[in-house]
Design a protein around this motif. Structure first.
Motif, short mmCIF file in Angstrom:
data_model
loop_
_atom_site.label_atom_id
_atom_site.label_comp_id
_atom_site.label_asym_id
_atom_site.label_seq_id
_atom_site.Cartn_x
_atom_site.Cartn_y
_atom_site.Cartn_z
N UNK A 1 0.76 -1.25 0.00
CA UNK A 1 0.00 0.00 0.00
C UNK A 1 0.78 1.29 0.00
N UNK A 2 2.11 1.23 -0.05
CA UNK A 2 2.89 2.47 -0.07
C UNK A 2 2.73 3.15 -1.42
N UNK A 3 2.46 4.47 -1.37
CA UNK A 3 2.17 5.23 -2.58
C UNK A 3 3.38 6.04 -3.01
N UNK A 4 3.38 6.44 -4.27
CA UNK A 4 4.53 7.18 -4.79
C UNK A 4 4.62 8.56 -4.14
N UNK A 5 5.86 8.99 -3.89
CA UNK A 5 6.08 10.27 -3.22
C UNK A 5 5.66 11.45 -4.10
N UNK A 6 5.36 11.18 -5.38
CA UNK A 6 4.96 12.23 -6.31
C UNK A 6 3.83 13.08 -5.74
N UNK A 7 2.95 12.46 -5.01
CA UNK A 7 1.79 13.21 -4.51
C UNK A 7 2.19 14.34 -3.57
N UNK A 8 3.36 14.23 -2.94
CA UNK A 8 3.83 15.32 -2.09
C UNK A 8 4.63 16.32 -2.90
N UNK A 9 5.29 15.83 -3.91
CA UNK A 9 6.21 16.67 -4.67
C UNK A 9 5.46 17.69 -5.52
N UNK A 10 4.26 17.34 -5.98
CA UNK A 10 3.60 18.29 -6.88
C UNK A 10 2.60 19.17 -6.15
N UNK A 11 2.77 19.31 -4.86
CA UNK A 11 1.99 20.31 -4.15
C UNK A 11 0.83 19.75 -3.36
N UNK A 12 0.82 18.49 -3.15
CA UNK A 12 -0.17 17.94 -2.25
C UNK A 12 -1.27 17.21 -2.99
N UNK A 13 -1.77 16.20 -2.36
CA UNK A 13 -2.80 15.37 -2.97
C UNK A 13 -4.17 16.03 -2.85
N UNK A 14 -5.03 15.69 -3.73
CA UNK A 14 -6.42 16.11 -3.63
C UNK A 14 -7.24 14.89 -3.28
N UNK A 15 -8.18 15.10 -2.44
CA UNK A 15 -8.96 13.98 -1.97
C UNK A 15 -10.43 14.19 -2.28
N UNK A 16 -11.14 13.13 -2.44
CA UNK A 16 -12.59 13.26 -2.50
C UNK A 16 -13.08 13.42 -1.07
N UNK A 17 -14.18 14.12 -0.91
CA UNK A 17 -14.71 14.35 0.43
C UNK A 17 -14.93 13.06 1.17
N UNK A 18 -15.39 12.10 0.48
CA UNK A 18 -15.73 10.84 1.14
C UNK A 18 -14.51 10.21 1.79
#
Lengths: 182, 434
Positions: free
Chosen positions: B22-39
């Motif tokens: 389940x470890x995710x790529x660090x890219x999500x931090x590098x490009x300014x943060x992940x976006x999440x669905x409200x749910x």
């Protein structure tokens, strides 16, 4: 010995640097000469060669009284340790399953004992022991470890010569950087 | 911030697994943060927001308190404090020992000054700065005194550096892992923005005798705590620090001045600095012989092992910060090295079988705490989380197994083995040897 230069910031400096001229100033010299009596008062550290050990002397027998009154409450009457560090015993345990590090089993230099007791002990009244009392306490702790005899005089001449059992147990791991840092 | 364009896949939906479990790529931090669905992101919050918010909170309808001279944290942050060992009221030496920084409750890389770990040998002195001075003597041309007014005239340097007690994580040498939050085992670690005067200026001014190769640095506390330091370090990046995080150094940290030796054993960063003696060799003080020496399996002790080695630990999740059901979590922690900059941190969710490179948060500063982060989609199964740091000298943080194989278990100092947090199906997190 003004080995350090402070480079001033700013556009003018950048221009000068660009022109190949380094603008630099020496740091200010704000230290005042330290009076000899102040240095003497503060200089209480004792290296292994014993430089700086004061006059006076005492034996373990003489030091026992001081130890009982000023040290035993925390370290035990025979240096067996109570709320604070054990000081005696443990010889030969450095490679055993249960290791007991004490002055006798671990400390490489006897001078450290004088240095530390004088500067920091007893906990509530550091620097309160007279030099003879420090020598006596040192002698008693060494005696508890079987390193000196009960009536051996401990003084500026004899203390640096005391051979600690673990004297050869330390390896200097510090390596000077190969390249000078400045 | 990167905005997600209409039709673009959701980062988590499309998040690329970077290692097993389940470890995710660090890219999500590098490009300014992940976006999440409200749910996904708000699922956990839903339970604490009333279903029907018919009233506004009273702070919306009543003015707050007026201005104060010195601020303090919200009363609701009361649990965020140093871990202090409980002792009997009649304990004879209450000023000996330490308190630990609550690493798991902090963010960023700067430790608030009031939460910087404490280690002292005879309590915290209450020093009047107008009566405190630093004496430099020994193998010098002219012994000198410096008071605070004098030191204020020198060019100031300010740098971010960690201080780590050489005995930090000492529980790592034990047979069983210490129970408790990350701070219990690793909390003798803090990082501040220090400002002061380069020690080399003061030594040069006194005039260094070529015979001098070491100094003895001594504190003005009731223990006169003292350590020997190679002169080369003093002429390199050593500082007489006067400020911590913008204000004068806290009493617990050496007010009004401490020696700062970036990256080296915390104990050597002598607090309440009052004397420096230049010497030919080390003085062999109590704290560099009987303490802070590393006893090896052959019975020999390594002495003068000054830099703190490359190391990291995950601070969230950790024991006491348990999981709340499967889903997305951020894994974060600190990495640091007394020998330089952190170059890379890898994270594993399967006990070290597979690794994913974590994102390093700016700034990455030499001999400072470095914050790392990685996204984790926890599937609810038992996992073992680990982090492994690499510094710019190429040094890699060792596993506990290899560290113990090399140094035995009697060392007591300089433990830098990989930390393992076991995440159980129940969500409970435990410190384990793995």
């Amino acid at each position: 010995m003004s080995g350090h230069k402070v480079v001033l910031g700013g556009v003018a400096v950048a221009a000068l640097l660009a022109a190949g001229t380094a603008l630099a100033v020496d740091p200010p010299k704000m230290g005042r000469p330290a009076p000899a009596d102040l240095v003497k008062l503060m200089d209480i550290s004792i290296p292994p060669d014993g430089t700086g050990l004061p006059e006076g002397q005492a034996t373990a027998k003489q030091g026992q009284t001081v130890f009982m009154e000023r040290c035993a409450a925390c370290h035990g009457e025979r240096g067996e340790g109570k709320t604070n560090d054990r000081l005696a015993g443990g010889k030969g345990t450095l490679t055993e399953e249960v290791t007991v590090k004490t002055v006798g089993s671990y400390w490489p230099w006897a001078t450290t004992l004088f240095d530390y007791i004088r500067r920091a002990m007893p906990y509530n009244t550091p620097l309160s022991l007279k030099d003879e009392e420090v020598y006596g306490t040192v002698a008693y702790v060494l005696f508890l470890n079987g390193i000196v005899g009960e009536n051996d005089p401990i003084n500026a001449q004899t203390l640096p010569k005391v051979q600690m059992p673990n004297r050869d147990g330390f390896i200097n791991a510090w390596k000077e950087p190969a390249v000078a840092t400045r | 911030m990167t905005r997600r364009m209409k039709g673009e896949p959701h980062p988590l939906e499309g998040a690329e697994p970077a290692a097993a479990n389940g470890l995710l790529h660090r890219r999500m931090f590098l490009r300014g943060g992940a976006l999440f669905t409200g749910a996904t992101a708000l699922g956990g919050l839903a339970s604490i927001v009333p279903a029907s918010a018919a009233t506004l909170p009273e702070w919306r309808t009543t003015p707050g308190r007026p201005f104060i001279g010195y601020g303090y944290p919200s009363a609701f942050e009361e649990p965020v404090k140093r871990l202090v060992t409980a002792r009997a009221a009649d304990y004879p030496t209450p000023g000996t020992g330490s308190s630990r920084t609550p690493l798991h409750l902090l963010e960023g890389i700067i430790t608030p000054s009031g939460l910087h770990f404490e280690r002292s040998h005879s309590g915290v002195p209450d020093i009047d700065p107008t009566r405190h001075q630093l004496v430099i003597h020994g193998l010098v041309r002219q012994p000198l005194i410096f008071d605070l007014d004098a030191l204020a005239r020198y060019p100031t340097v300010s740098r971010i550096h960690f201080i780590e007690c050489a005995g930090n994580s000492g529980g790592g040498w034990g047979l069983n892992p210490p129970a408790g939050a990350v701070a219990t085992m690793h909390g003798l670690l803090s990082c501040s923005d220090w400002a002061g005067v380069p020690l080399s200026y003061l030594l040069d001014e006194a005039g260094i005798d070529p015979k001098a190769k070491w100094i003895l640095a001594e504190g003005g506390d009731a223990a006169g705590m003292s350590r020997s330091v190679p002169l080369s370090k003093c002429l390199d990046d050593a500082m007489v620090a006067l400020y911590q995080n913008g204000e004068r150094i806290r009493p617990e940290q050496g007010y009004p001045m401490r020696l700062l030796l970036p990256g080296w054993e915390g104990n050597m960063n002598v607090k309440w600095l009052s004397r420096i003696k230049l010497t030919e060799g080390p003085t062999h003080t109590k704290d560099e012989t009987s303490k802070y020496s590393e006893l090896m399996p052959d019975g020999k002790a390594m002495q003068f092992t000054f830099p703190m080695e490359v190391k990291s630990t995950i601070t969230r999740p950790c024991e006491t910060l348990n999981m709340r059901g499967p889903g997305y979590y951020e894994i974060t922690g600190f990495a640091w090295s007394g020998n330089g900059k952190i170059k890379r941190v890898d994270v594993s969710a399967d006990g070290g079988k597979t690794w994913a490179e974590a994102a390093l948060a700016d700034p990455v500063v030499t001999k400072a705490l470095t914050r790392f982060r990685l996204g984790w989609q926890w599937d609810g199964r038992e996992s073992i989380l680990q982090s492994r740091a690499v510094d710019d000298t190429g040094a890699v943080q060792p596993t506990r197994e290899s560290l113990v194989a090399e140094k035995g278990v009697k060392n007591a100092y300089h433990y830098n083995g990989i930390t393992s947090w076991e995440v159980r199906e129940s969500g409970l997190v435990k410190n384990v040897w793995a």
